[in-house]
Design a protein around this motif. Structure first.
Motif, PDB file in Angstrom:
ATOM      1  N   ILE A  75       0.846  -1.193   0.000  1.00  0.00           N
ATOM      2  CA  ILE A  75       0.000   0.000   0.000  1.00  0.00           C
ATOM      3  C   ILE A  75       0.878   1.239   0.000  1.00  0.00           C
ATOM      4  O   ILE A  75       1.865   1.321   0.737  1.00  0.00           O
ATOM      5  CB  ILE A  75      -0.923   0.011   1.238  1.00  0.00           C
ATOM      6  N   TYR A  76       0.503   2.214  -0.827  1.00  0.00           N
ATOM      7  CA  TYR A  76       1.240   3.469  -0.895  1.00  0.00           C
ATOM      8  C   TYR A  76       0.269   4.627  -0.714  1.00  0.00           C
ATOM      9  O   TYR A  76      -0.886   4.556  -1.172  1.00  0.00           O
ATOM     10  CB  TYR A  76       1.980   3.610  -2.233  1.00  0.00           C
ATOM     11  N   PHE A  77       0.741   5.674  -0.079  1.00  0.00           N
ATOM     12  CA  PHE A  77      -0.088   6.862   0.095  1.00  0.00           C
ATOM     13  C   PHE A  77       0.268   7.901  -0.954  1.00  0.00           C
ATOM     14  O   PHE A  77       1.389   7.933  -1.480  1.00  0.00           O
ATOM     15  CB  PHE A  77       0.109   7.469   1.494  1.00  0.00           C
ATOM     16  N   THR A  78      -0.681   8.781  -1.226  1.00  0.00           N
ATOM     17  CA  THR A  78      -0.418   9.886  -2.148  1.00  0.00           C
ATOM     18  C   THR A  78       0.533  10.876  -1.483  1.00  0.00           C
ATOM     19  O   THR A  78       0.708  10.866  -0.255  1.00  0.00           O
ATOM     20  CB  THR A  78      -1.719  10.619  -2.513  1.00  0.00           C
ATOM     21  N   ASP A  79       1.119  11.763  -2.285  1.00  0.00           N
ATOM     22  CA  ASP A  79       2.024  12.767  -1.730  1.00  0.00           C
ATOM     23  C   ASP A  79       1.295  13.674  -0.746  1.00  0.00           C
ATOM     24  O   ASP A  79       1.871  14.072   0.281  1.00  0.00           O
ATOM     25  CB  ASP A  79       2.624  13.614  -2.871  1.00  0.00           C
ATOM     26  N   ASP A  80       0.026  13.999  -1.045  1.00  0.00           N
ATOM     27  CA  ASP A  80      -0.742  14.851  -0.136  1.00  0.00           C
ATOM     28  C   ASP A  80      -0.940  14.164   1.218  1.00  0.00           C
ATOM     29  O   ASP A  80      -0.812  14.801   2.278  1.00  0.00           O
ATOM     30  CB  ASP A  80      -2.112  15.171  -0.744  1.00  0.00           C
ATOM     31  N   ALA A  81      -1.261  12.862   1.180  1.00  0.00           N
ATOM     32  CA  ALA A  81      -1.463  12.115   2.425  1.00  0.00           C
ATOM     33  C   ALA A  81      -0.175  12.057   3.248  1.00  0.00           C
ATOM     34  O   ALA A  81      -0.187  12.239   4.472  1.00  0.00           O
ATOM     35  CB  ALA A  81      -1.959  10.709   2.119  1.00  0.00           C
ATOM     36  N   CYS A 101      -7.408   6.978  -3.359  1.00  0.00           N
ATOM     37  CA  CYS A 101      -6.983   6.031  -2.311  1.00  0.00           C
ATOM     38  C   CYS A 101      -8.006   4.916  -2.191  1.00  0.00           C
ATOM     39  O   CYS A 101      -9.199   5.115  -2.447  1.00  0.00           O
ATOM     40  CB  CYS A 101      -6.860   6.742  -0.971  1.00  0.00           C
ATOM     41  N   THR A 102      -7.530   3.735  -1.787  1.00  0.00           N
ATOM     42  CA  THR A 102      -8.408   2.581  -1.613  1.00  0.00           C
ATOM     43  C   THR A 102      -8.927   2.536  -0.181  1.00  0.00           C
ATOM     44  O   THR A 102      -8.489   3.299   0.689  1.00  0.00           O
ATOM     45  CB  THR A 102      -7.656   1.284  -1.922  1.00  0.00           C
ATOM     46  N   ALA A 103      -9.854   1.610   0.036  1.00  0.00           N
ATOM     47  CA  ALA A 103     -10.397   1.435   1.390  1.00  0.00           C
ATOM     48  C   ALA A 103      -9.296   1.002   2.359  1.00  0.00           C
ATOM     49  O   ALA A 103      -9.292   1.392   3.536  1.00  0.00           O
ATOM     50  CB  ALA A 103     -11.519   0.407   1.365  1.00  0.00           C
TER      51      ALA A 103
END
Length: 555
Positions: A446-452, A514-516
């Motif tokens: 799982i990877y997060f967006t840059d904003d997250a 983003c996914t659940a």
């Protein structure tokens, strides 16, 4: 005198002895508790300068009225890593001088005023509610009981002074080896040279000891026997503590040998008799003088040679190349419980150590998350085991301290420490929760967006700010307006950011960015940050109420 009368006299003398020992204990404890933080601050200022350390030893022992207690305390400090060998040896010399205060007091004839001290002490203990006042009553009552016990012993041992058998035994004590042996064994059993000297002075007042020559070698032996407390305290302690205990024994043994030779070959007792004639001051006062001279003399002679004593000690008990570190407390030692004010300070230091471990767990957990590095997981788990262990041990130690007679302020501090360690332990738990999130994130790729990630970095910065400022307030026990406002403002900002970032992430999920699974981990991390911030806030404001008064209205 018939057998029945002798039995009654012995019973009364034993009662006097009991009263004497209780009085000495109560007076010493009262002085120690009344001194409180002053005693604690004094011991913390010990430097490597052996002469300053010696003066500290004199003052501390003069307060607690027991060189054995000071010796045992020094061993405890060394075992807790708070005192080095070089610092301790100066304190040991000072303790030997400080312990002579009791015999000096006993040499003063104030029998007529003794009941007044006991009465005043009883009044204060009974009618004053604050512990701080009661300690002064304990000092006065203990002082009175000390003299009353001495008087009872002296009065009820006079029959021994009329017995040829006892006079013959007393006369044999003038033989150096026998006198030293009796003094060492007797004080080794009761573990207090002050009490031993007091009992010997009572025998002199009763006429059993008729000259200083009969008592001088016994007095020298008392000072060697008093080392038994430190020796017992060092059992199971670290190498430095054992070396300190051995050096204390060497100092007393060297002193006893030197002064015994002086008494044999030089007119030691004649000089005391010249300046303090037995007919004028009594043999009891001469015994006190011999005790004082012995301890001052060996300090003057041996303190400059302390480096040599340290070398001899290390030849007998050499330093270990490496002592294996094990899980355990650093500052807590049951030996220090004999000095409650110092034990309180040690809890504060152990709690400060616990706070640094909690911060370390958080730092490792968050670094592992941002670096996507699972190697930190094991480190956090090991650190958490230490945190859990310390929390348990500190709690046990606090319970022991609360069972002692301590000043009201110290009891409040113990309450503060008890509450704070629960929050510190919870910070460690949340650090583990962060590592769990890291593991799931890596396992599920799982990877997060840059904003997250930027939002999580912002939260991390706020949490670190709260931890730094909050722990500084806790560890220094000072709620300065700047620090307190920073903690409160940062905690509000953290809560606001968590709410905003939660909404932002829901929007990203709705937009399909983003996914659940991302959402679940992100929200768990937000919760962890928020909870760590809450616990840091609790730790910061767990100070005693009076230290928060200046900030109470704003809070």
């Amino acid at each position: 005198m018939d057998a029945y009368s002798i039995v009654l006299k012995v019973i009364m003398a034993l009662g006097g002895l009991g009263l004497f020992l209780i009085g000495m204990k109560n007076m010493g404890e009262g002085l120690e508790l009344a001194a409180g933080s002053k005693l604690r601050n004094l011991l913390e200022k010990i430097t490597s300068n052996k002469f300053i350390a010696m003066l500290v030893g004199v003052l501390v022992t003069g307060v607690i009225q027991s060189s054995s207690a000071t010796d045992a305390m020094v061993v405890g400090f060394a075992n807790a890593g708070l005192m080095e060998f070089g610092q301790a040896i100066g304190v040991l010399f000072g303790a030997k001088i400080g312990t002579t205060v009791t015999s000096l007091l006993l040499a003063i004839d104030i029998k007529s005023f003794v009941p007044i001290f006991i009465f005043l002490g009883a009044i204060v203990i009974t009618f004053f509610k604050k512990n701080n006042y009661k300690y002064y009553g304990q000092i006065a009552a203990g002082f009175g009981m000390l003299f009353l016990g001495l008087s009872l012993m002296s009065e009820n041992l006079k029959w021994m002074g009329e017995s040829e058998a006892f006079l013959s035994i007393a006369d044999k004590l003038s033989f150096p080896l026998l006198g030293l042996f009796v003094g060492i064994i007797f004080t080794g059993i009761i573990q207090s040279s002050s009490a031993s000297v007091g009992i010997l002075m009572a025998l002199a007042s009763a006429g059993v000891i008729t000259s200083l020559d009969q008592a001088v070698f016994v007095v020298f032996g008392f000072n060697v026997g008093a080392c038994s407390a430190a020796i017992l305290s060092s059992l199971g302690a670290n190498r430095t503590a054992k070396q300190i205990s051995l050096s204390n024994l060497l100092i007393s043994c060297f002193g006893a040998i030197i002064m015994t030779l002086v008494a044999i070959f030089l007119p030691f007792t004649d000089i005391i008799n010249y300046f303090l004639p037995a007919k004028t001051v009594g043999v009891a006062a001469q015994i006190s003088a011999a005790h004082i001279i012995f301890n001052i003399a060996i300090t003057v002679i041996l303190l400059p040679c302390s480096s040599l004593i340290m070398k001899i000690t290390k030849l007998i008990l050499p330093d270990l190349e490496e002592e294996k570190e094990k899980m355990g407390t650093v500052y807590l030692d049951n030996r220090i419980l004999t000095t409650p004010p110092m034990a309180v300070r040690q809890v504060e230091k152990e709690c400060e150590r616990l706070s640094s471990l909690a911060r370390k767990s958080y730092d490792m957990a968050i670094k592992g998350f941002f670096d996507r590095d699972l190697s930190y997981t094991e480190k956090v788990e090991k650190n958490e085991k230490v945190i859990d262990y310390l929390t348990h041990e500190i709690t046990r130690y606090i319970v022991k301290i609360n069972g002692l007679d301590i000043v009201d302020e110290d009891r409040k501090i113990m309450g503060v420490m008890y509450k704070a360690i629960q929050d510190l332990e919870r910070i460690g738990d949340h650090a583990e929760n962060i590592t769990e999130c890291t593991k799931r994130m890596i396992d599920s790729k799982i990877y997060f967006t840059d904003d997250a990630l930027n939002e999580l970095h912002q939260l991390d910065a706020l949490v670190i700010k709260m931890i730094d400022c909050g722990f500084e307030m806790f560890n220094t026990q000072k709620a300065t307006p700047t620090l307190a406002e920073t903690v409160v403002d940062t905690e509000d900002e953290l809560d606001d950011c968590c709410n905003i970032f939660k909404e932002n992430h829901i929007k990203r999920m709705n937009d399909g960015l983003c996914t659940a699974e991302n959402g679940t981990i992100f929200l768990e991390l937000l919760s962890a940050f928020e909870r760590v911030g809450d616990h840091a806030d609790n730790v910061a404001f767990s100070l005693p109420r009076k230290k928060l008064v200046s900030y109470a209205n704003d809070r």
